[in-house]
Design a protein around this motif. Sequence first.
Motif, PDB file in Angstrom:
ATOM      1  N   VAL A   1      21.802   3.973 147.829  1.00 14.19           N
ATOM      2  CA  VAL A   1      20.741   4.546 148.668  1.00 14.19           C
ATOM      3  C   VAL A   1      19.492   4.739 147.798  1.00 14.19           C
ATOM      4  O   VAL A   1      19.561   5.312 146.718  1.00 14.19           O
ATOM      5  CB  VAL A   1      21.191   5.898 149.277  1.00 14.19           C
ATOM      6  CG1 VAL A   1      20.048   6.559 150.028  1.00 14.19           C
ATOM      7  CG2 VAL A   1      22.381   5.689 150.195  1.00 14.19           C
ATOM      8  N   CYS A   2      18.375   4.227 148.264  1.00 17.15           N
ATOM      9  CA  CYS A   2      17.110   4.321 147.521  1.00 17.15           C
ATOM     10  C   CYS A   2      16.689   5.794 147.431  1.00 17.15           C
ATOM     11  O   CYS A   2      16.622   6.483 148.456  1.00 17.15           O
ATOM     12  CB  CYS A   2      16.054   3.498 148.241  1.00 17.15           C
ATOM     13  SG  CYS A   2      14.404   3.669 147.572  1.00 17.15           S
ATOM     14  N   LEU A   3      16.408   6.280 146.221  1.00 14.30           N
ATOM     15  CA  LEU A   3      16.039   7.690 146.041  1.00 14.30           C
ATOM     16  C   LEU A   3      14.663   7.984 146.646  1.00 14.30           C
ATOM     17  O   LEU A   3      14.322   9.133 146.874  1.00 14.30           O
ATOM     18  CB  LEU A   3      16.015   8.056 144.551  1.00 14.30           C
ATOM     19  CG  LEU A   3      17.362   8.134 143.826  1.00 14.30           C
ATOM     20  CD1 LEU A   3      17.170   8.474 142.358  1.00 14.30           C
ATOM     21  CD2 LEU A   3      18.258   9.178 144.488  1.00 14.30           C
ATOM     22  N   ILE A   4      13.891   6.941 146.914  1.00 15.79           N
ATOM     23  CA  ILE A   4      12.531   7.152 147.413  1.00 15.79           C
ATOM     24  C   ILE A   4      12.462   7.015 148.944  1.00 15.79           C
ATOM     25  O   ILE A   4      12.052   7.936 149.635  1.00 15.79           O
ATOM     26  CB  ILE A   4      11.541   6.183 146.719  1.00 15.79           C
ATOM     27  CG1 ILE A   4      11.592   6.390 145.185  1.00 15.79           C
ATOM     28  CG2 ILE A   4      10.117   6.388 147.239  1.00 15.79           C
ATOM     29  CD1 ILE A   4      11.234   7.783 144.717  1.00 15.79           C
ATOM     30  N   CYS A   5      12.889   5.861 149.500  1.00 14.41           N
ATOM     31  CA  CYS A   5      12.743   5.689 150.961  1.00 14.41           C
ATOM     32  C   CYS A   5      13.996   6.136 151.717  1.00 14.41           C
ATOM     33  O   CYS A   5      13.965   6.283 152.939  1.00 14.41           O
ATOM     34  CB  CYS A   5      12.361   4.261 151.316  1.00 14.41           C
ATOM     35  SG  CYS A   5      13.715   3.079 151.255  1.00 14.41           S
ATOM     36  N   GLY A   6      15.112   6.318 150.999  1.00 11.95           N
ATOM     37  CA  GLY A   6      16.327   6.839 151.632  1.00 11.95           C
ATOM     38  C   GLY A   6      17.168   5.791 152.339  1.00 11.95           C
ATOM     39  O   GLY A   6      18.207   6.119 152.913  1.00 11.95           O
TER      40      GLY A   6
ATOM     41  N   GLU B   1      16.952  -2.317 142.672  1.00 12.26           N
ATOM     42  CA  GLU B   1      15.651  -2.519 143.326  1.00 12.26           C
ATOM     43  C   GLU B   1      15.873  -2.508 144.831  1.00 12.26           C
ATOM     44  O   GLU B   1      16.633  -3.329 145.359  1.00 12.26           O
ATOM     45  CB  GLU B   1      15.031  -3.851 142.879  1.00 12.26           C
ATOM     46  CG  GLU B   1      13.676  -4.109 143.517  1.00 12.26           C
ATOM     47  CD  GLU B   1      13.027  -5.415 143.055  1.00 12.26           C
ATOM     48  OE1 GLU B   1      13.300  -5.873 141.928  1.00 12.26           O
ATOM     49  OE2 GLU B   1      12.263  -5.983 143.854  1.00 12.26           O
ATOM     50  N   CYS B   2      15.275  -1.540 145.518  1.00 13.60           N
ATOM     51  CA  CYS B   2      15.490  -1.360 146.965  1.00 13.60           C
ATOM     52  C   CYS B   2      15.006  -2.591 147.733  1.00 13.60           C
ATOM     53  O   CYS B   2      13.899  -3.075 147.507  1.00 13.60           O
ATOM     54  CB  CYS B   2      14.730  -0.109 147.427  1.00 13.60           C
ATOM     55  SG  CYS B   2      14.726   0.125 149.204  1.00 13.60           S
ATOM     56  N   GLU B   3      15.832  -3.080 148.641  1.00 14.06           N
ATOM     57  CA  GLU B   3      15.428  -4.282 149.393  1.00 14.06           C
ATOM     58  C   GLU B   3      14.399  -3.960 150.480  1.00 14.06           C
ATOM     59  O   GLU B   3      13.809  -4.863 151.055  1.00 14.06           O
ATOM     60  CB  GLU B   3      16.653  -4.993 149.996  1.00 14.06           C
ATOM     61  CG  GLU B   3      17.357  -4.231 151.090  1.00 14.06           C
ATOM     62  CD  GLU B   3      18.523  -5.030 151.688  1.00 14.06           C
ATOM     63  OE1 GLU B   3      19.015  -5.947 151.013  1.00 14.06           O
ATOM     64  OE2 GLU B   3      18.926  -4.699 152.814  1.00 14.06           O
ATOM     65  N   HIS B   4      14.188  -2.668 150.737  1.00 12.49           N
ATOM     66  CA  HIS B   4      13.206  -2.287 151.762  1.00 12.49           C
ATOM     67  C   HIS B   4      11.844  -1.962 151.141  1.00 12.49           C
ATOM     68  O   HIS B   4      10.831  -2.481 151.577  1.00 12.49           O
ATOM     69  CB  HIS B   4      13.705  -1.070 152.551  1.00 12.49           C
ATOM     70  CG  HIS B   4      15.055  -1.291 153.152  1.00 12.49           C
ATOM     71  ND1 HIS B   4      15.235  -2.011 154.310  1.00 12.49           N
ATOM     72  CD2 HIS B   4      16.298  -0.934 152.729  1.00 12.49           C
ATOM     73  CE1 HIS B   4      16.524  -2.079 154.586  1.00 12.49           C
ATOM     74  NE2 HIS B   4      17.198  -1.423 153.639  1.00 12.49           N
ATOM     75  N   CYS B   5      11.849  -1.079 150.119  1.00 10.62           N
ATOM     76  CA  CYS B   5      10.547  -0.616 149.606  1.00 10.62           C
ATOM     77  C   CYS B   5      10.284  -1.044 148.168  1.00 10.62           C
ATOM     78  O   CYS B   5       9.212  -0.774 147.636  1.00 10.62           O
ATOM     79  CB  CYS B   5      10.440   0.907 149.741  1.00 10.62           C
ATOM     80  SG  CYS B   5      11.317   1.846 148.464  1.00 10.62           S
ATOM     81  N   ALA B   6      11.262  -1.687 147.509  1.00  8.22           N
ATOM     82  CA  ALA B   6      11.101  -2.221 146.137  1.00  8.22           C
ATOM     83  C   ALA B   6      11.093  -1.149 145.037  1.00  8.22           C
ATOM     84  O   ALA B   6      10.891  -1.468 143.868  1.00  8.22           O
ATOM     85  CB  ALA B   6       9.868  -3.112 146.015  1.00  8.22           C
TER      86      ALA B   6
HETATM   87 ZN   LIG Z   1      13.472   2.157 149.130  1.00 11.16          ZN
END
Ligand SMILES: [Zn+2]
Length: 325
Positions: free
Chosen positions: A2-7, A32-37
């Motif tokens: 789970v991305c710590l930034i966009c969730g 590296e988040c696939e949604h927000c990088a």
């Molecule tokens: Zn993200």
Amino acid sequence: MVCLICGKSGTKTIHLVEECMYRTGFSYDYSECEHCASLSRTTDDIDENELYPSQYYSLTSDPLATFSSPIAKFVAQLLACSAFSHFGVILKAAHAFAPRRDIRTLSSILRSVRASEIRGSDIRILDVGSGSGLVPFVLSLAGNNFSMGIDPFAPNTIKKKSFALERTELSDVSGTFDLIMFHHSLEHTANPNQLLKTAKGLLGPDGRMIIRVPTVSSDAWSNFRTYWYQLDAPRHRSIPSRSGLEQLFASIGLRIETKYDDSTTTQFWLSENVKSGLSLMDPASNFSTFRGSHKNFLHKALDAKKARKLNANLAGDQCCYILSA
Ligand SMILES: [Zn+2]
């Protein structure tokens, strides 16, 4: 992950990043988040106490000792007053011409306080992740505020009329504040979302928040990749993208008042040092000595011009957001 930034969950790539401040020899995985990088550290079995030894750079400078001489205190007071004034010339000059990198960094921080447009008297300021408390101490010298620094790794506790330093977490802080600041501290935390929610709850009417962080939405990350010195594995739990950060702010109900970049030439020469295999704490890298790069005058000027251009295009390696609730 789970991305710590966009969730959101979903990994585009895993990056293996080497610890480069002390050159411990360990490397850490970042997703590296696939949604927000944004990047989030996936390695979790780390004792956080071992990451911030007592010689860690932001814990070593005792603010009361640093500004014990009348001249140093006078200069700091002048800079602090500028942070609450309409005239930004002194801070601009200090940022451009100060001989030491730590004074230029302090000027950058004070410029963000000025950009928050908090003015008047009896201002209450909270600096989250303040290290030894140098920034809140300097701000308190302006005479119009009470400034408190908090840090779970603060070297000591200080209680004065206009300045305090506490070894604590944000969740244990009570009261309200006109200005809550995160200067390169949000990226060290395990749950930025919860932290910002807590901070929002401590914000007084017309209060402002300052978030200064490194960002992967930058030329430095594109060019230097895992040699980019601001990855600072494993101390940085996350390194946000701009879109990830802005989604995070919106989800909490924080409005962006102003945003700008304040990256410097360190994005080039410190990353080049990392790439060459130097430890950042090695005096030869000039990170811990607060000097500039070893480059000649012309190359320094070209680097400075490049950094200014990146900042103007919001492509520098660090950004500043002024937020309101
Ligand atoms: Zn993200």
